[in-house]
Design a protein around this motif. Sequence first.
Motif, short mmCIF file in Angstrom:
data_model
loop_
_atom_site.label_atom_id
_atom_site.label_comp_id
_atom_site.label_asym_id
_atom_site.label_seq_id
_atom_site.Cartn_x
_atom_site.Cartn_y
_atom_site.Cartn_z
N ALA A 94 0.85 -1.15 -0.07
CA ALA A 94 -0.09 -0.04 0.16
C ALA A 94 0.96 1.27 0.10
O ALA A 94 0.71 2.27 -0.78
N VAL A 95 1.82 1.20 0.81
CA VAL A 95 3.15 2.41 0.64
C VAL A 95 3.54 2.52 -0.56
O VAL A 95 3.57 3.76 -1.06
N LEU A 96 3.82 1.40 -1.17
CA LEU A 96 4.51 1.70 -2.58
C LEU A 96 3.26 2.01 -3.62
O LEU A 96 3.85 2.80 -4.46
N GLY A 97 1.88 1.79 -3.41
CA GLY A 97 1.06 2.36 -4.26
C GLY A 97 0.98 3.69 -4.13
O GLY A 97 0.70 4.52 -5.08
N ALA A 98 0.86 4.20 -2.92
CA ALA A 98 0.86 5.67 -2.49
C ALA A 98 2.19 6.31 -3.03
O ALA A 98 1.96 7.57 -3.75
N ARG A 99 3.17 5.78 -2.97
CA ARG A 99 4.34 6.40 -3.75
C ARG A 99 4.27 6.53 -5.03
O ARG A 99 4.75 7.35 -5.77
N ALA A 100 3.68 5.44 -5.96
CA ALA A 100 3.65 5.44 -7.15
C ALA A 100 2.22 6.14 -7.59
O ALA A 100 1.95 6.56 -8.82
N HIS A 101 1.46 6.72 -6.70
CA HIS A 101 0.20 7.35 -7.14
C HIS A 101 -0.82 6.53 -8.03
O HIS A 101 -1.43 6.97 -8.78
N SER A 102 -0.86 5.11 -7.59
CA SER A 102 -1.67 4.32 -8.15
C SER A 102 -2.29 3.32 -7.31
O SER A 102 -1.63 2.59 -6.57
N TYR A 103 -3.65 3.20 -7.49
CA TYR A 103 -4.46 2.17 -6.83
C TYR A 103 -3.85 0.91 -7.07
O TYR A 103 -3.95 0.01 -6.41
N MET A 104 -3.71 0.72 -8.56
CA MET A 104 -3.56 -0.42 -9.06
C MET A 104 -2.29 -1.06 -8.62
O MET A 104 -2.26 -2.30 -8.32
N THR A 105 -1.27 -0.46 -8.72
CA THR A 105 0.11 -0.61 -8.21
C THR A 105 -0.06 -1.07 -6.61
O THR A 105 0.49 -2.24 -6.10
N GLY A 106 -0.70 -0.21 -5.88
CA GLY A 106 -0.92 -0.63 -4.50
C GLY A 106 -1.54 -2.02 -4.17
O GLY A 106 -1.21 -2.76 -3.28
#
Length: 136
Positions: A94-106
Motif C-alpha cells: 500500500a505504501v508503494l502504491g501511494a508512492r506511485a500514486h496508483s491504486y492498481m500498483t498498491g
Amino acid sequence: MAGYWDGPEGEDCPRRAWLTTRVGAAAGLVGTAYRIILMQPSSALAALQMAAADSVTMATLGAVFGVTTCLSAQIREEPDGPLNYFIGGCASGAVLGARAHSYMTGTTACLGFGITAALMKIGNKEGWRLTGPPKL
C-alpha cells in the motif's frame, strides 16, 4: 537477516524494524545500481537523486513491513501466524502504491508482497529449503 528470526514474534519491534529497514535499503541500492546502468542518467546529480529516491523508498518499505508485522503479532496475540506477515507485506504494498500514486500498483503490490511474505513465514516455520539437498 541474521537475528531477525531469533526470539518470538511481536517482541523487540525496534530491532526487527531496523533489520528490515537495512535489508530494504540494501535491496534499494542494488536495484538502483541496475537502474543507473540500464537508464544512463544525464548527469551525476541525476544518478545521485535516483539512487537516493530508490534507496529511501525501499528502506521505507522494509521499515513498514517490520513495524507492521511486529505490531500485528502483538495486537492479534498470535505471534507465529503467517497472517501477520501477510498484513506487513500488504501494508508495504500500500505504501508503494501511494508512492506511485496508483491504486492498481498498491493493490497488486499488497497482494504480491503479502502472499510472498506469508509463504516466507510458512516456509521458515516448516523448514522449507531453496538450496541444498532435500531433507528426508
